[in-house]
Scaffold this motif. Structure first.
Motif, PDB file in Angstrom:
ATOM      1  N   LEU A 156       1.299  -1.304   0.065  1.00  0.00           N
ATOM      2  CA  LEU A 156      -0.443  -0.496  -0.060  1.00  0.00           C
ATOM      3  C   LEU A 156       1.063   1.340  -0.121  1.00  0.00           C
ATOM      4  O   LEU A 156       0.512   1.935  -0.594  1.00  0.00           O
ATOM      5  N   PRO A 157       2.023   1.474   0.983  1.00  0.00           N
ATOM      6  CA  PRO A 157       2.868   3.005   0.602  1.00  0.00           C
ATOM      7  C   PRO A 157       3.325   2.447  -1.031  1.00  0.00           C
ATOM      8  O   PRO A 157       3.133   3.635  -1.036  1.00  0.00           O
ATOM      9  N   THR A 158       3.326   2.179  -0.933  1.00  0.00           N
ATOM     10  CA  THR A 158       4.605   1.551  -2.590  1.00  0.00           C
ATOM     11  C   THR A 158       3.224   1.967  -3.473  1.00  0.00           C
ATOM     12  O   THR A 158       3.727   3.475  -4.123  1.00  0.00           O
ATOM     13  N   LEU A 159       2.515   2.237  -3.303  1.00  0.00           N
ATOM     14  CA  LEU A 159       1.308   1.979  -4.527  1.00  0.00           C
ATOM     15  C   LEU A 159       0.803   3.443  -4.365  1.00  0.00           C
ATOM     16  O   LEU A 159       0.584   4.381  -5.340  1.00  0.00           O
ATOM     17  N   SER A 160       0.790   3.736  -3.091  1.00  0.00           N
ATOM     18  CA  SER A 160       0.253   4.926  -2.746  1.00  0.00           C
ATOM     19  C   SER A 160       1.225   6.244  -3.315  1.00  0.00           C
ATOM     20  O   SER A 160       1.203   7.398  -4.215  1.00  0.00           O
ATOM     21  N   GLU A 161       3.143   5.864  -3.068  1.00  0.00           N
ATOM     22  CA  GLU A 161       3.926   6.912  -3.490  1.00  0.00           C
ATOM     23  C   GLU A 161       3.733   7.149  -5.217  1.00  0.00           C
ATOM     24  O   GLU A 161       4.448   7.870  -5.870  1.00  0.00           O
ATOM     25  N   HIS A 162       3.921   5.553  -5.819  1.00  0.00           N
ATOM     26  CA  HIS A 162       3.559   6.153  -7.752  1.00  0.00           C
ATOM     27  C   HIS A 162       2.556   6.754  -7.859  1.00  0.00           C
ATOM     28  O   HIS A 162       2.715   7.417  -8.273  1.00  0.00           O
ATOM     29  N   ILE A 163       0.947   6.653  -7.125  1.00  0.00           N
ATOM     30  CA  ILE A 163       0.327   7.284  -7.494  1.00  0.00           C
ATOM     31  C   ILE A 163       0.448   9.143  -7.318  1.00  0.00           C
ATOM     32  O   ILE A 163       0.593  10.003  -7.896  1.00  0.00           O
ATOM     33  N   ALA A 164       1.543   9.102  -5.678  1.00  0.00           N
ATOM     34  CA  ALA A 164       1.350  10.827  -5.650  1.00  0.00           C
ATOM     35  C   ALA A 164       2.814  11.481  -6.767  1.00  0.00           C
ATOM     36  O   ALA A 164       2.688  12.617  -6.773  1.00  0.00           O
ATOM     37  N   ARG A 165       3.668  10.655  -6.947  1.00  0.00           N
ATOM     38  CA  ARG A 165       4.549  10.877  -8.254  1.00  0.00           C
ATOM     39  C   ARG A 165       3.975  11.404  -9.357  1.00  0.00           C
ATOM     40  O   ARG A 165       4.584  11.517 -10.416  1.00  0.00           O
ATOM     41  N   GLY A 166       2.676  10.257  -9.317  1.00  0.00           N
ATOM     42  CA  GLY A 166       2.367  10.708 -10.928  1.00  0.00           C
ATOM     43  C   GLY A 166       3.011   9.339 -12.063  1.00  0.00           C
ATOM     44  O   GLY A 166       2.803   9.217 -13.497  1.00  0.00           O
TER      45      GLY A 166
END
Length: 290
Positions: free
Chosen positions: A86-96
């Motif tokens: 979940l944190p990794t996926l969230s980071e990918h989304i936050a960076r676009g």
């Protein structure tokens, strides 16, 4: 566990609910639908027990025990992987970074597929003696209920991943909608299945509806991605892993037929796991690097 980190970053706690804080309001907007989603999930257990209470004595307990047994590999593999990512996926989304998001989802789905299918097959065939030892008196009812749940092991695990892919995108409404549809479908199919197949029909209903929810979540996710997460690239080795694992589990049952149920069941599961393992080593290596 968290105290050293709090001290390191000089965290200062103040007993204030800062409703004016935009981040807090965003958390609350996500929290509300998530709570309702949990309510929808819990309703399926109420429906399950209500239907089972109309069957022969022991049906409710069989479904409870079968669910707990299926939850052991599902929690260790599906839930653990989804929570960790979940944190990794969230980071990918936050960076676009949609490509990294898609690639991570595909790797995770491949891992879930490669691990859950052999485990489900091996457990379904080899766990009988262990059930007889741990839960005497339930007979074949508990065994078939457990098998019904194990059919949906991959679906349950995939649902954990796909639901969290939406939480990573700060979208809690889609999982709420699919969970609500899940509950409605659980009632509709469960009412039909338990009349014809008893407790096994209820556990099979669980597998069907949660797998359908996982697929629906994936379809809705792909509609939001430039490049979809594909599930048609699973290696053929997984089929061999299932076949060799299931065959070895059956051989273990034959060899351990005269042994104590605890030893015989452990032998069947152990041989099945050893036979299945070599075929899915690449996915295990991916898991360790993920």
């Amino acid at each position: 566990i968290q105290i050293p980190g709090l001290l390191r970053f000089q965290f200062v706690w103040r007993p204030i609910i800062g409703l004016r804080d935009a981040d807090l309001r965003r958390v609350l907007r996500l929290l509300g639908p998530r709570l309702l989603t949990m309510l929808a999930i819990q309703l399926t257990f109420i429906v399950r027990d209500n239907l089972a209470s109309r069957l022969e004595s022991g049906a409710v307990s069989s479904l409870t025990y079968g669910w707990m047994i299926q939850q052991v590999p599902e929690t260790i593999i599906g839930t653990a992987l989804a929570v960790a990512l979940l944190p990794t996926l969230s980071e990918h989304i936050a960076r676009g970074d949609e490509e990294s998001f898609r690639a991570t989802m595909e790797k995770a789905a491949r891992i879930l597929f490669a691990l859950t299918l052999p485990i489900a097959a091996i457990m379904a065939l080899g766990i009988g003696p262990l059930l007889d030892f741990a839960f005497p008196g339930f007979g074949d009812t508990l065994l078939w209920v457990t098998r019904g749940y194990l059919i949906g092991l991959f679906g349950h695990s995939l649902k954990e991943l796909t639901a969290r892919s939406f939480y990573a995108r700060q979208n809690a409404l889609v999982p709420l909608v699919t969970a609500s549809l899940n509950t409605a479908l659980y009632i509709a199919i469960g009412v039909l299945m338990f009349r014809g197949f008893g407790a096994f029909g209820i556990s099979l209903t669980d597998s069907v509806v949660f797998t359908l929810e996982a697929v629906l979540l994936l379809v809705l996710l792909n509609r939001r991605l430039l490049y979809p997460v594909r599930l048609d690239r699973f290696p053929w080795r997984v089929g061999l892993s299932v076949a060799f694992g299931a065959g070895a589990a059956l051989a273990g049952l034959a060899l351990g037929g005269s042994l104590h149920p605890l030893l015989g069941g452990s032998l069947a599961l152990g041989l099945g796991g050893l036979a299945a393992l070599p075929w899915i080593l690449p996915e295990i290596k991916i898991l360790l690097r993920l």
